[in-house]
Design a protein around this motif. Structure first.
Motif, PDB file in Angstrom:
ATOM      1  N   LEU A 103       0.812  -1.212   0.000  1.00  0.00           N
ATOM      2  CA  LEU A 103       0.000   0.000   0.000  1.00  0.00           C
ATOM      3  C   LEU A 103       0.846   1.263   0.000  1.00  0.00           C
ATOM      4  CD1 LEU A 103      -2.784  -1.098   2.518  1.00  0.00           C
ATOM      5  CD2 LEU A 103      -2.736  -1.315   0.021  1.00  0.00           C
ATOM      6  N   ASN A 104       0.447   2.225  -0.789  1.00  0.00           N
ATOM      7  CA  ASN A 104       1.141   3.510  -0.878  1.00  0.00           C
ATOM      8  C   ASN A 104       0.833   4.353   0.353  1.00  0.00           C
ATOM      9  OD1 ASN A 104       2.151   2.980  -3.479  1.00  0.00           O
ATOM     10  ND2 ASN A 104       0.236   3.655  -4.393  1.00  0.00           N
ATOM     11  N   GLY A 105       1.862   4.913   0.954  1.00  0.00           N
ATOM     12  CA  GLY A 105       1.672   5.786   2.101  1.00  0.00           C
ATOM     13  C   GLY A 105       1.415   5.055   3.401  1.00  0.00           C
ATOM     14  N   VAL A 106       1.601   3.744   3.398  1.00  0.00           N
ATOM     15  CA  VAL A 106       1.400   2.950   4.613  1.00  0.00           C
ATOM     16  C   VAL A 106       2.745   2.367   5.016  1.00  0.00           C
ATOM     17  CG1 VAL A 106       0.244   0.949   5.632  1.00  0.00           C
ATOM     18  CG2 VAL A 106      -0.997   2.424   4.031  1.00  0.00           C
ATOM     19  N   GLY A 107       3.259   2.895   6.112  1.00  0.00           N
ATOM     20  CA  GLY A 107       4.514   2.393   6.649  1.00  0.00           C
ATOM     21  C   GLY A 107       4.251   1.376   7.740  1.00  0.00           C
ATOM     22  N   LYS A 108       5.281   1.075   8.479  1.00  0.00           N
ATOM     23  CA  LYS A 108       5.201   0.054   9.517  1.00  0.00           C
ATOM     24  C   LYS A 108       4.153   0.396  10.581  1.00  0.00           C
ATOM     25  CE  LYS A 108       7.938  -2.400  12.925  1.00  0.00           C
ATOM     26  NZ  LYS A 108       9.212  -2.543  13.609  1.00  0.00           N
ATOM     27  N   VAL A 109       4.142   1.641  11.058  1.00  0.00           N
ATOM     28  CA  VAL A 109       3.224   2.031  12.138  1.00  0.00           C
ATOM     29  C   VAL A 109       1.772   1.954  11.675  1.00  0.00           C
ATOM     30  CG1 VAL A 109       2.533   3.953  13.632  1.00  0.00           C
ATOM     31  CG2 VAL A 109       4.963   3.457  13.286  1.00  0.00           C
ATOM     32  N   LYS A 110       1.474   2.471  10.483  1.00  0.00           N
ATOM     33  CA  LYS A 110       0.100   2.433   9.972  1.00  0.00           C
ATOM     34  C   LYS A 110      -0.339   0.993   9.690  1.00  0.00           C
ATOM     35  CE  LYS A 110      -0.026   7.035   7.915  1.00  0.00           C
ATOM     36  NZ  LYS A 110      -0.161   7.806   6.671  1.00  0.00           N
ATOM     37  N   ALA A 111       0.556   0.196   9.150  1.00  0.00           N
ATOM     38  CA  ALA A 111       0.230  -1.204   8.863  1.00  0.00           C
ATOM     39  C   ALA A 111      -0.097  -1.945  10.158  1.00  0.00           C
ATOM     40  CB  ALA A 111       1.390  -1.877   8.128  1.00  0.00           C
ATOM     41  N   GLU A 112       0.695  -1.712  11.191  1.00  0.00           N
ATOM     42  CA  GLU A 112       0.427  -2.354  12.485  1.00  0.00           C
ATOM     43  C   GLU A 112      -0.877  -1.843  13.089  1.00  0.00           C
ATOM     44  OE1 GLU A 112       4.084  -1.565  14.583  1.00  0.00           O
ATOM     45  OE2 GLU A 112       5.078  -3.308  13.676  1.00  0.00           O
ATOM     46  N   ALA A 113      -1.198  -0.568  12.859  1.00  0.00           N
ATOM     47  CA  ALA A 113      -2.453  -0.010  13.365  1.00  0.00           C
ATOM     48  C   ALA A 113      -3.654  -0.656  12.673  1.00  0.00           C
ATOM     49  CB  ALA A 113      -2.475   1.501  13.167  1.00  0.00           C
ATOM     50  N   ILE A 114      -3.535  -0.944  11.390  1.00  0.00           N
ATOM     51  CA  ILE A 114      -4.619  -1.620  10.656  1.00  0.00           C
ATOM     52  C   ILE A 114      -4.852  -3.006  11.244  1.00  0.00           C
ATOM     53  CG2 ILE A 114      -5.278  -2.625   8.429  1.00  0.00           C
ATOM     54  CD1 ILE A 114      -3.755  -0.238   7.111  1.00  0.00           C
ATOM     55  N   VAL A 115      -3.786  -3.742  11.470  1.00  0.00           N
ATOM     56  CA  VAL A 115      -3.901  -5.098  12.031  1.00  0.00           C
ATOM     57  C   VAL A 115      -4.478  -5.034  13.447  1.00  0.00           C
ATOM     58  CG1 VAL A 115      -2.602  -7.146  12.755  1.00  0.00           C
ATOM     59  CG2 VAL A 115      -2.079  -6.045  10.558  1.00  0.00           C
ATOM     60  N   ALA A 116      -4.012  -4.088  14.259  1.00  0.00           N
ATOM     61  CA  ALA A 116      -4.505  -3.952  15.636  1.00  0.00           C
ATOM     62  C   ALA A 116      -5.991  -3.604  15.638  1.00  0.00           C
ATOM     63  CB  ALA A 116      -3.705  -2.884  16.381  1.00  0.00           C
ATOM     64  N   TYR A 117      -6.414  -2.707  14.764  1.00  0.00           N
ATOM     65  CA  TYR A 117      -7.828  -2.339  14.674  1.00  0.00           C
ATOM     66  C   TYR A 117      -8.661  -3.569  14.317  1.00  0.00           C
ATOM     67  CZ  TYR A 117     -12.126   0.010  13.286  1.00  0.00           C
ATOM     68  OH  TYR A 117     -13.443   0.397  13.183  1.00  0.00           O
ATOM     69  N   ARG A 118      -8.200  -4.332  13.341  1.00  0.00           N
ATOM     70  CA  ARG A 118      -8.912  -5.531  12.897  1.00  0.00           C
ATOM     71  C   ARG A 118      -9.015  -6.557  14.022  1.00  0.00           C
ATOM     72  NH1 ARG A 118      -5.720  -7.806   8.357  1.00  0.00           N
ATOM     73  NH2 ARG A 118      -4.619  -8.932   9.967  1.00  0.00           N
ATOM     74  N   GLU A 119      -7.944  -6.722  14.796  1.00  0.00           N
ATOM     75  CA  GLU A 119      -7.959  -7.683  15.900  1.00  0.00           C
ATOM     76  C   GLU A 119      -8.913  -7.240  17.005  1.00  0.00           C
ATOM     77  OE1 GLU A 119      -3.808  -8.020  16.890  1.00  0.00           O
ATOM     78  OE2 GLU A 119      -3.438  -9.441  15.255  1.00  0.00           O
ATOM     79  N   VAL A 131     -13.919  -1.270   2.733  1.00  0.00           N
ATOM     80  CA  VAL A 131     -12.620  -0.602   2.721  1.00  0.00           C
ATOM     81  C   VAL A 131     -12.721   0.795   3.329  1.00  0.00           C
ATOM     82  CG1 VAL A 131     -11.693  -1.944   0.802  1.00  0.00           C
ATOM     83  CG2 VAL A 131     -12.871   0.198   0.329  1.00  0.00           C
ATOM     84  N   ASP A 132     -13.899   1.397   3.272  1.00  0.00           N
ATOM     85  CA  ASP A 132     -14.094   2.726   3.871  1.00  0.00           C
ATOM     86  C   ASP A 132     -13.911   2.706   5.384  1.00  0.00           C
ATOM     87  OD1 ASP A 132     -14.610   4.189   1.501  1.00  0.00           O
ATOM     88  OD2 ASP A 132     -16.628   3.357   1.435  1.00  0.00           O
ATOM     89  N   GLU A 133     -14.072   1.555   5.992  1.00  0.00           N
ATOM     90  CA  GLU A 133     -13.881   1.443   7.435  1.00  0.00           C
ATOM     91  C   GLU A 133     -12.424   1.692   7.839  1.00  0.00           C
ATOM     92  OE1 GLU A 133     -14.782  -1.722  11.074  1.00  0.00           O
ATOM     93  OE2 GLU A 133     -15.552  -2.168   9.073  1.00  0.00           O
ATOM     94  N   LEU A 134     -11.520   1.644   6.881  1.00  0.00           N
ATOM     95  CA  LEU A 134     -10.116   1.959   7.172  1.00  0.00           C
ATOM     96  C   LEU A 134      -9.962   3.375   7.727  1.00  0.00           C
ATOM     97  CD1 LEU A 134      -7.958   0.489   4.267  1.00  0.00           C
ATOM     98  CD2 LEU A 134      -7.801  -0.070   6.687  1.00  0.00           C
ATOM     99  N   LEU A 135     -10.917   4.248   7.412  1.00  0.00           N
ATOM    100  CA  LEU A 135     -10.861   5.624   7.912  1.00  0.00           C
ATOM    101  C   LEU A 135     -10.975   5.677   9.429  1.00  0.00           C
ATOM    102  CD1 LEU A 135     -13.070   7.363   5.203  1.00  0.00           C
ATOM    103  CD2 LEU A 135     -10.574   7.468   5.444  1.00  0.00           C
ATOM    104  N   GLU A 136     -11.444   4.605  10.048  1.00  0.00           N
ATOM    105  CA  GLU A 136     -11.551   4.523  11.503  1.00  0.00           C
ATOM    106  C   GLU A 136     -10.200   4.229  12.157  1.00  0.00           C
ATOM    107  OE1 GLU A 136     -14.411   5.265  13.095  1.00  0.00           O
ATOM    108  OE2 GLU A 136     -15.237   5.646  11.098  1.00  0.00           O
ATOM    109  N   VAL A 137      -9.246   3.771  11.356  1.00  0.00           N
ATOM    110  CA  VAL A 137      -7.918   3.432  11.871  1.00  0.00           C
ATOM    111  C   VAL A 137      -7.106   4.708  12.027  1.00  0.00           C
ATOM    112  CG1 VAL A 137      -5.785   2.142  11.438  1.00  0.00           C
ATOM    113  CG2 VAL A 137      -8.003   1.171  10.755  1.00  0.00           C
TER     114      VAL A 137
END
Length: 107
Positions: free
Chosen positions: A59-75, A83-89
């Protein structure tokens, strides 16, 4: 009369030989002159099962911290419904979502 037929035949023969020689002398166009159509390869990332490393890499503009935040939100909240729910992350804004929208899936 025979002379006229022979002249016509000779003319036709010379004309076809001339065309064949002309065609043989035309060089092929180099490959660099040919139009090339390049098909972009788009990798689809399922945000409901991709790990942080995949999210970061694809993903463009997604580094380590944002990627980990996406996984943490999902967990914490369960699978993404859209995909619009990503805005909650935290850290994922509209610009990041739009840059990646065509790469994202939830199925």
């Amino acid at each position: 009369m025979l002379n006229a037929k022979l002249s016509s035949l000779l003319f036709a023969l010379l004309a076809s030989v001339s065309l064949a020689v002309s065609a043989a002398e035309v060089p092929n166009k180099p490959a660099s002159d040919a139009k090339t159509v390049q098909v972009a390869s788009v990798t689809t990332v399922n945000i409901n099962n991709a790990d942080a490393a995949t999210l970061q890499r694809e993903l463009n503009g997604v580094g380590k911290v944002k990627a980990e935040a996406i996984v943490a939100y999902r967990e914490e909240h369960g699978p993404f419904a859209s995909v619009d729910e990503l805005l909650e992350v935290k850290g994922i804004g509209a610009a990041t979502l739009e840059k990646n929208r065509d790469k994202l899936s939830v199925h």
